[in-house]
Structures are given as structure tokens and as C-alpha cells.
Scaffold this active site. Structure first.
Site, PDB file in Angstrom:
ATOM      1  N   GLY A 135     -77.064 -97.435 -51.758  1.00 58.09           N
ATOM      2  CA  GLY A 135     -78.008 -98.469 -52.145  1.00 58.09           C
ATOM      3  C   GLY A 135     -78.802 -98.050 -53.363  1.00 58.09           C
ATOM      4  O   GLY A 135     -78.564 -97.006 -53.967  1.00 58.09           O
ATOM      5  N   ASP A 173     -75.729 -84.845 -63.808  1.00 57.41           N
ATOM      6  CA  ASP A 173     -75.988 -84.192 -65.098  1.00 57.41           C
ATOM      7  C   ASP A 173     -76.445 -82.743 -64.941  1.00 57.41           C
ATOM      8  O   ASP A 173     -75.968 -81.853 -65.653  1.00 57.41           O
ATOM      9  CB  ASP A 173     -77.066 -84.955 -65.879  1.00 57.41           C
ATOM     10  CG  ASP A 173     -76.524 -86.223 -66.522  1.00 57.41           C
ATOM     11  OD1 ASP A 173     -75.335 -86.523 -66.316  1.00 57.41           O
ATOM     12  OD2 ASP A 173     -77.300 -86.918 -67.202  1.00 57.41           O
ATOM     13  N   THR A 174     -77.410 -82.502 -64.045  1.00 56.28           N
ATOM     14  CA  THR A 174     -78.088 -81.194 -64.049  1.00 56.28           C
ATOM     15  C   THR A 174     -78.271 -80.536 -62.686  1.00 56.28           C
ATOM     16  O   THR A 174     -78.853 -79.449 -62.615  1.00 56.28           O
ATOM     17  CB  THR A 174     -79.487 -81.343 -64.689  1.00 56.28           C
ATOM     18  OG1 THR A 174     -80.294 -82.223 -63.885  1.00 56.28           O
ATOM     19  CG2 THR A 174     -79.393 -81.899 -66.110  1.00 56.28           C
ATOM     20  N   ARG A 175     -77.794 -81.168 -61.597  1.00 56.25           N
ATOM     21  CA  ARG A 175     -78.051 -80.612 -60.258  1.00 56.25           C
ATOM     22  C   ARG A 175     -77.558 -79.175 -60.125  1.00 56.25           C
ATOM     23  O   ARG A 175     -78.274 -78.282 -59.646  1.00 56.25           O
ATOM     24  CB  ARG A 175     -77.382 -81.478 -59.188  1.00 56.25           C
ATOM     25  CG  ARG A 175     -77.600 -80.940 -57.772  1.00 56.25           C
ATOM     26  CD  ARG A 175     -76.784 -81.728 -56.742  1.00 56.25           C
ATOM     27  NE  ARG A 175     -77.115 -83.134 -56.767  1.00 56.25           N
ATOM     28  CZ  ARG A 175     -78.188 -83.658 -56.174  1.00 56.25           C
ATOM     29  NH1 ARG A 175     -79.027 -82.858 -55.535  1.00 56.25           N
ATOM     30  NH2 ARG A 175     -78.416 -84.950 -56.236  1.00 56.25           N
ATOM     31  N   ARG A 203     -81.224 -86.546 -62.873  1.00 55.90           N
ATOM     32  CA  ARG A 203     -79.930 -87.203 -62.671  1.00 55.90           C
ATOM     33  C   ARG A 203     -78.965 -86.170 -62.105  1.00 55.90           C
ATOM     34  O   ARG A 203     -78.560 -85.234 -62.793  1.00 55.90           O
ATOM     35  CB  ARG A 203     -79.410 -87.751 -64.005  1.00 55.90           C
ATOM     36  CG  ARG A 203     -78.003 -88.342 -63.938  1.00 55.90           C
ATOM     37  CD  ARG A 203     -78.033 -89.739 -63.357  1.00 55.90           C
ATOM     38  NE  ARG A 203     -76.805 -90.457 -63.633  1.00 55.90           N
ATOM     39  CZ  ARG A 203     -75.939 -90.873 -62.698  1.00 55.90           C
ATOM     40  NH1 ARG A 203     -76.171 -90.607 -61.422  1.00 55.90           N
ATOM     41  NH2 ARG A 203     -74.866 -91.556 -63.034  1.00 55.90           N
ATOM     42  N   GLY A 204     -78.606 -86.313 -60.821  1.00 56.91           N
ATOM     43  CA  GLY A 204     -77.807 -85.318 -60.121  1.00 56.91           C
ATOM     44  C   GLY A 204     -76.552 -84.858 -60.832  1.00 56.91           C
ATOM     45  O   GLY A 204     -76.364 -83.656 -61.075  1.00 56.91           O
ATOM     46  N   GLU A 238     -87.489 -93.878 -58.947  1.00 54.47           N
ATOM     47  CA  GLU A 238     -88.354 -92.725 -58.712  1.00 54.47           C
ATOM     48  C   GLU A 238     -89.371 -92.587 -59.840  1.00 54.47           C
ATOM     49  O   GLU A 238     -90.549 -92.312 -59.596  1.00 54.47           O
ATOM     50  CB  GLU A 238     -87.518 -91.437 -58.636  1.00 54.47           C
ATOM     51  CG  GLU A 238     -86.795 -91.223 -57.330  1.00 54.47           C
ATOM     52  CD  GLU A 238     -86.106 -89.872 -57.272  1.00 54.47           C
ATOM     53  OE1 GLU A 238     -85.466 -89.589 -56.247  1.00 54.47           O
ATOM     54  OE2 GLU A 238     -86.196 -89.095 -58.242  1.00 54.47           O
TER      55      GLU A 238
END
Length: 289
Positions: A58, A28-30, A25-26, A92
Site C-alpha cells: 500500500g 537506493d541506500t538501505r 529510499r530503501g 513520511e
């Protein structure tokens, strides 16, 4: 090197382009945990794929991401607190679990500040997030069910749980060692001819000393990595049991279908016999009269 599908679902016949695919989840942790994990993997020469796109338009996965998932021999799932809020992450995940079953892709769940049971049963923050995300897909509840199934299956695999009681870099080191252990090929040492013209006994003694040192180093490394290696051994067993369970379910469905066919044939024969007997009796009655 592009992905070259084969007719076999075995991992040995599937051509991998990446060593690792990172599912996360970008927001959160990117820029924190996953970013550091990606760098640590790259520093070890591990070819990892990380989606650097902050904004996804989208809800569908792009073709390039689909290909990257299919072309990765290992998938690391970073389950964070807000993971279930992203339909992109969940789509994903579904694709990754499909590849795990079809192509033997290794799946390593990492529970970052989230208890595995929360993901497995979708309760607490995951229940709330999934309900919120699911409202967007009220017209496609089958998709929401696939998300739930994929999360439950993934959380049932052996993984690593970061509880916040250790340094992140040490935890990341564990992940890197697990990945490295499962993608590298350890070549057997080749004993060559003694180049200094010594006696055969001296040569053998030196070879023995070298081998002893190598065994000692490998033993120390194996002790250090034992717990991490065990994670994947357990993961294999869990995935194998999952496939066996699905096989039994399919066999049960086939038996049920065969029973229905047999019953249908029995009723058809009975009806034909009844019709034949009725016609025969009517003909005899007309002859008598």
C-alpha cells in the site's frame, strides 16, 4: 518509554523516544550509505530508528512508523536519485515536516548524489519521478502538492551534500558529529577537595592544569565540529523564518476576513436604512392621499 504528547508545541515539553529517525529510499541506500550511517549512529550510542522492512504494502504509513517519526528528536532525510519515486518516502517526509513545525523536531537533509536545487525545485530526475508517482494519485492532487511543498521546505534547510569527492565514511562521520553535538549534554566539571593533603595553592594549580587541558581539548573539538554545528544553527534560522512567514500569511488572511465582515455589515445597514426609508415614505404618501 512511549511518546507522551503535551499541549505545548515546544520541543522542551515533548517526550522523545528516539534520537534519530532515518527517512530514505530503501532500494537506493538501505544496504549501502544509510545502512552504514545507521551503524555509525548506533556505535556512538545514538538511539536511531531505521525501517528494516524491504516491502511496503500500500501507500500509507503504518501506525508504528507514524509513532516513530513523532517520537524522534532529529530526522535525517536521505535524498537519493530515486527518492521521489516512492510515495512511502514522500508521505513520511510530509509527516516529518509537520512534526518539525509542531514539536520542534530537528530536520537534517542529506543530499546523496543529488543537487539540493533538484530537490528544491523538483526538476530533472525528481520532476520525472514525481510525475510518474503523481499519476497514481490523480484523484488526490492535493497530496501531490503536499509532497512538493515538503520537498521544497526540506531542501531550503541547511544540510549536507555528498558529491562523491570524499570517502563515504568521512562524510558519515560529519553527520554523526552534527547529531552528537545536538543531543548530548555537556556537564560542567565539578572541582572537588584535594585528596592528597596538599596545600590549597597546589590544589588550585592542579585544578587549573586539569581545566586548561579540558579547555584545550574542547577547543580542538569545537574547531573540528564548527562547520557541522553551523549547519544546525542555519537550520534553526530557516525554520524560524518559515514560521514567521506562515504567521504573517495567517494574519493577512484574518485581516481580509475582518474586512469582508465589515463590508457585509456596512451593506446590511445600508439595505436596512433603505428599506426603512422606503417604508417611511410610503406611509407618509398614504397619509397625504
Amino acid at each position: 518509554m512511549g511518546l507522551q504528547p503535551s499541549h505545548s508545541s515546544s520541543s522542551s515539553s515533548w517526550h522523545w523516544e528516539y534520537d534519530v529517525f532515518l527517512n530514505f529510499r530503501g532500494p537506493d541506500t538501505r544496504y549501502g550509505f544509510t545502512g552504514y550511517l545507521y551503524k555509525a549512529l548506533c556505535d556512538k550510542g545514538i538511539h536511531a530508528f531505521m525501517d528494516f522492512d524491504d516491502i511496503h504494502r500500500g501507500n500509507e504509513i503504518s501506525a508504528s512508523l507514524m509513532k516513530a517519526i513523532e517520537a524522534s528528536r532529529i530526522a535525517i532525510l536521505v535524498f537519493s536519485k530515486n527518492y521521489a519515486e516512492s510515495s512511502y518516502c514522500l508521505n513520511e517526509l510530509v509527516k516529518i515536516m509537520e512534526c518539525s513545525q509542531r514539536h520542534g523536531q530537528f530536520v537534517l537533509p542529506v543530499f546523496y548524489g543529488v543537487d539540493p536545487s533538484v530537490v528544491r525545485h523538483q526538476k530533472g530526475i525528481y520532476e520525472e519521478a514525481l510525475a510518474k508517482t503523481g499519476r497514481t494519485f490523480e484523484h488526490a492532487m492535493d497530496r501531490v502538492q503536499r509532497w512538493r511543498t515538503a520537498m521544497a521546505d526540506a531542501a531550503n534547510l541547511s544540510g549536507l551534500h555528498f558529491k562523491g569527492n570524499e570517502y563515504e565514511h568521512e562524510f558519515i562521520g560529519k553527520i554523526v558529529r552534527v547529531v552528537s553535538r545536538n543531543i548530548r549534554n555537556i556537564a560542567s566539571p565539578v572541582v572537588g577537595i584535594h585528596e592528597n593533603g596538599g596545600t590549597e595553592a597546589e590544589s588550585l594549580l592542579q585544578d587549573n592544569q586539569r581545566n586548561t587541558s579540558k579547555v584545550k581539548a574542547e577547543t580542538e573539538a569545537n574547531v573540528e565540529n564548527f562547520m557541522e554545528v553551523d549547519v544546525f544553527e542555519k537550520s534553526v534560522c530557516v525554520q524560524l523564518e518559515s514560521l514567521k512567514r506562515k504567521k504573517r500569511e495567517l494574519e493577512g488572511e484574518i485581516c481580509a476576513i475582518n474586512d469582508q465582515i465589515t463590508e457585509f455589515q456596512r451593506k446590511t445597514v445600508a439595505k436596512r436604512k433603505k428599506a426603512f426609508d422606503s417604508g417611511k415614505n410610503a406611509k407618509l404618501k398614504s397619509i397625504v392621499t
